[in-house]
Design a protein around this motif. Structure first.
Motif, mmCIF file in Angstrom:
data_model
loop_
_atom_site.group_PDB
_atom_site.id
_atom_site.type_symbol
_atom_site.label_atom_id
_atom_site.label_comp_id
_atom_site.label_asym_id
_atom_site.label_seq_id
_atom_site.Cartn_x
_atom_site.Cartn_y
_atom_site.Cartn_z
ATOM 1 N N ALA A 37 17.032 -6.149 -4.286
ATOM 2 C CA ALA A 37 16.997 -5.914 -6.004
ATOM 3 C C ALA A 37 16.924 -4.684 -6.432
ATOM 4 O O ALA A 37 16.182 -4.494 -7.139
ATOM 5 N N PRO A 38 17.772 -3.640 -5.945
ATOM 6 C CA PRO A 38 16.616 -2.265 -6.684
ATOM 7 C C PRO A 38 16.878 -1.985 -8.038
ATOM 8 O O PRO A 38 16.829 -0.788 -7.930
ATOM 9 N N HIS A 39 17.638 -2.672 -8.757
ATOM 10 C CA HIS A 39 18.316 -2.250 -10.538
ATOM 11 C C HIS A 39 17.461 -3.417 -10.721
ATOM 12 O O HIS A 39 17.142 -2.275 -11.934
ATOM 13 N N ILE A 40 16.579 -4.045 -10.600
ATOM 14 C CA ILE A 40 15.085 -4.302 -10.846
ATOM 15 C C ILE A 40 14.681 -4.673 -11.173
ATOM 16 O O ILE A 40 13.525 -4.719 -11.712
ATOM 17 N N ILE A 41 14.047 -3.740 -9.560
ATOM 18 C CA ILE A 41 12.585 -4.070 -9.288
ATOM 19 C C ILE A 41 13.187 -2.303 -8.518
ATOM 20 O O ILE A 41 14.203 -1.911 -7.729
ATOM 21 N N TRP A 42 11.655 -1.830 -8.670
ATOM 22 C CA TRP A 42 11.253 -0.144 -8.391
ATOM 23 C C TRP A 42 10.066 -0.140 -7.813
ATOM 24 O O TRP A 42 9.534 -0.774 -8.755
ATOM 25 N N PRO A 43 9.667 0.860 -7.697
ATOM 26 C CA PRO A 43 8.198 1.589 -7.280
ATOM 27 C C PRO A 43 7.936 2.528 -8.100
ATOM 28 O O PRO A 43 7.457 2.932 -9.005
ATOM 29 N N MET A 44 6.736 1.497 -7.919
ATOM 30 C CA MET A 44 5.353 2.140 -9.353
ATOM 31 C C MET A 44 4.277 3.237 -8.565
ATOM 32 O O MET A 44 3.497 1.997 -8.182
ATOM 33 N N ARG A 45 3.975 4.377 -9.065
ATOM 34 C CA ARG A 45 2.462 4.452 -8.856
ATOM 35 C C ARG A 45 0.964 4.030 -9.758
ATOM 36 O O ARG A 45 1.332 3.903 -11.051
ATOM 37 N N LEU A 87 7.171 2.914 0.634
ATOM 38 C CA LEU A 87 6.686 2.844 -0.230
ATOM 39 C C LEU A 87 5.112 4.389 0.196
ATOM 40 O O LEU A 87 4.863 4.347 1.665
ATOM 41 N N ARG A 88 5.197 4.953 -0.920
ATOM 42 C CA ARG A 88 3.943 6.159 -0.364
ATOM 43 C C ARG A 88 2.548 5.601 -0.301
ATOM 44 O O ARG A 88 2.141 4.081 -0.797
ATOM 45 N N ALA A 89 2.285 6.268 0.260
ATOM 46 C CA ALA A 89 0.704 6.034 0.161
ATOM 47 C C ALA A 89 -0.507 5.991 -0.580
ATOM 48 O O ALA A 89 -0.176 6.875 -1.246
ATOM 49 N N THR A 90 -1.849 5.495 -0.589
ATOM 50 C CA THR A 90 -2.440 5.776 -0.919
ATOM 51 C C THR A 90 -3.244 7.339 -1.441
ATOM 52 O O THR A 90 -3.546 8.327 -0.464
ATOM 53 N N SER A 150 0.591 2.110 -4.827
ATOM 54 C CA SER A 150 2.064 1.834 -4.919
ATOM 55 C C SER A 150 2.062 0.801 -4.815
ATOM 56 O O SER A 150 1.564 -0.419 -3.814
ATOM 57 N N ASP A 151 2.488 -0.050 -5.385
ATOM 58 C CA ASP A 151 3.234 -1.594 -5.979
ATOM 59 C C ASP A 151 4.903 -1.777 -6.586
ATOM 60 O O ASP A 151 5.370 -0.258 -6.564
ATOM 61 N N CYS A 152 5.293 -1.987 -7.260
ATOM 62 C CA CYS A 152 6.464 -2.409 -6.954
ATOM 63 C C CYS A 152 6.231 -2.957 -8.652
ATOM 64 O O CYS A 152 5.635 -3.414 -9.047
ATOM 65 N N TRP A 153 7.304 -2.549 -9.775
ATOM 66 C CA TRP A 153 7.556 -3.163 -10.989
ATOM 67 C C TRP A 153 9.352 -4.241 -11.130
ATOM 68 O O TRP A 153 9.451 -3.887 -9.849
ATOM 69 N N ALA A 154 8.836 -5.254 -11.564
ATOM 70 C CA ALA A 154 9.580 -6.253 -11.402
ATOM 71 C C ALA A 154 10.349 -6.833 -13.051
ATOM 72 O O ALA A 154 9.136 -6.760 -14.188
ATOM 73 N N ASP A 155 11.049 -7.319 -13.479
ATOM 74 C CA ASP A 155 12.571 -7.940 -14.236
ATOM 75 C C ASP A 155 11.935 -8.636 -13.968
ATOM 76 O O ASP A 155 13.244 -9.787 -13.558
#
Length: 496
Positions: free
Chosen positions: A81-89, A120-123, A148-153
């Protein structure tokens, strides 16, 4: 005499777990019915912190298995679901006198390595007074980490699982409350929405209402669930970058501050035992003050309850493990299948969290497959895209650019919103429209009749709230008069 509809599996609950189970079972050949008393994602599943994450703080409670499972799901969900979920730092500032830096770094090292992180990028360790994320903070916070984690709708994740289930033959019934169910003749008879449905098996995935469903079926159960309310507030944007924050407070709790819907900041969450009704859950004045005070400890820009543009709260159905503090209660889940000697199968889902819904659904259907003619251990949902997400996650910028080029009559913000909400399905929704006039009535803020009609026809929307707060978050921008105009349109359309 009217014959009651017959299904292999009847799922009670239209939240993330129920819709995930319905999708998985339908994809394994089951004839599935999903019954939801209100709108899809109307409760807990649209009231989360909007994160697909491992749960960094759960490491303190030694929930290594849950963290590992959650971390392993992050990139799977991002991929489907790459449209509603994406990486966030996320920026985690070091706070003098609280958890020592070595402990934070050790926890983040474990977080980076136990879940199979690949993309996902490392710390990183950062000096905040030289970093963009340090600028909005109080001057005392000079050191920290970025992970890194991910945001989601969250609400759209629920709806897309329901849509995919329906595409595979599932019957999705919203605003269809279950009033009773019973075993009869080796099958279940379920009373809901004035109809009687028959099914080989029932799945109780009602979230915070799981015990109420058992009561409706007159099924004795001595267990207790711990209902914990998590509240959030939304303010005007407090910072001008794309980083989120993970803050720790002196009482041992944590909270997030997340860039939200371009012009806002989402702050949450709290952990408070909930003892009231489940139909109108709201943030208390104490919780709102707590979140404001927490934000004011870290940000230079101070906020008060008067600065809040929206608040919301959801009730997490946690397994009562005897923890003293609500924030320490396990976020794990338990799936229980009735004994074969009891007759038609009943599967109950207790607990769970947004990030692990797909794995929970797979495990639930695997359990059902021991009693029903379903494909066992298929795992097909791990790499099959949700509607609109049929592209590699690295390709999302190209999809967003195509939306802007194909429909130049939408402003840039609307084009981005549509790309995120619908992914590649945007082109099916708007087709060959060449002007705003081709999209029907303009309700404001980029919402047109063509989009609203799609949401009614394909996503079970019935009210303005369904569209403005769950299918989209345009409620943050709509005036009461604009919302009423949309409500009037929907009433006329549905009545017709």
């Amino acid at each position: 005499m009217t014959t009651s509809p017959f299904y292999d599996v009847a799922v009670i609950g239209g939240g993330i777990n129920g819709c995930g189970i319905a999708r998985d079972a339908a994809g394994r050949g089951a004839k599935v019915l999903l019954l939801e008393a209100g709108d899809l994602a109307q409760g807990t599943s649209s009231a989360s912190s909007k994160l697909i994450h491992g749960g960094l703080r759960y490491l303190e409670h030694y929930e290594f298995g849950l963290v590992r499972e959650s971390l392993s799901e992050r990139e799977r969900l991002w991929a489907i679901a790459p449209h509603i979920i994406w990486p966030m730092r996320f920026v985690l500032p070091y706070v003098h006198g609280l958890r020592p830096r070595w402990l934070l770094r050790a926890g983040l090292f474990l977080y980076d390595h136990i879940g199979g992180r690949k993309e996902l990028r490392a710390t990183e360790t950062v000096v905040l007074d030289r970093h963009a994320a340090g600028a909005p903070l109080q001057s005392e916070f000079t050191k920290g980490f970025v992970y890194s984690d991910c945001w989601a709708d969250d609400a759209r994740l629920v709806v897309l699982n329901a849509r995919d289930a329906a595409n595979r033959g599932a019957d999705i019934r919203t605003r269809c409350a279950v009033t009773g169910f019973r075993r009869e003749g080796g099958e279940w008879h379920i009373e809901a929405g004035g109809e009687t449905f028959r099914a080989r098996a029932v799945v109780n995935a009602a979230g915070p209402g799981v015990l109420e469903v058992l009561e409706a079926g007159h099924i004795p159960d001595g267990r207790k669930m711990r209902l914990v309310r998590g509240s959030h507030i939304v303010t005007a944007r407090l910072f001008d970058h794309d980083f989120a924050y993970f803050f720790q407070l002196p009482d041992g709790r944590i909270f997030f501050a997340i860039p939200y819907e371009e012009d806002f900041t989402l702050i949450g969450t709290t952990d408070a035992d909930h003892h009231g009704p489940l139909d109108h859950v709201a943030a208390s004045a104490e919780e709102i003050a707590y979140l404001c005070d927490g934000a004011n400890r870290f940000f230079q820009q101070q906020i008060t309850p008067e600065d809040i543009v929206w608040s919301y709260a959801g009730v997490r159905p946690l397994i009562d493990d005897g923890s003293g503090k609500p924030e320490a209660a396990t976020r794990g889940y338990r799936i229980e299948l009735s004994d074969e000697s009891e007759g038609a199968p009943l599967l109950n889902v207790f607990g769970g969290k947004l990030t692990v819904y797909r794995h929970l659904a797979q495990e639930a259907v695997d359990r059902l497959a021991t009693r029903l003619p379903l494909t066992p251990n298929s795992g097909w949902t791990a790499d099959t895209a949700l509607p609109g997400g049929e592209f590699h996650f690295a390709g999302f910028p190209a999809v967003a650019e195509m939306v802007a080029e194909r429909y130049p009559f939408f402003d840039a913000r609307t084009a981005r919103r549509l790309a995120h909400a619908y992914g590649s399905d945007v082109f099916a929704i708007f087709g060959d429209a060449s002007s705003l006039g081709d999209c029907g009535e303009d309700f404001g803020h980029g919402l047109t009749a063509r989009e609203a009609d799609h949401l009614v026809a394909n996503e079970w929307a019935r009210t303005a709230d369904d569209i403005l707060w769950r299918r989209t978050k345009l409620g943050l921008r709509f005036s009461p008069a604009e919302a009423q105009a949309l409500e009037n349109y929907l009433n006329e359309r549905i009545a017709a």
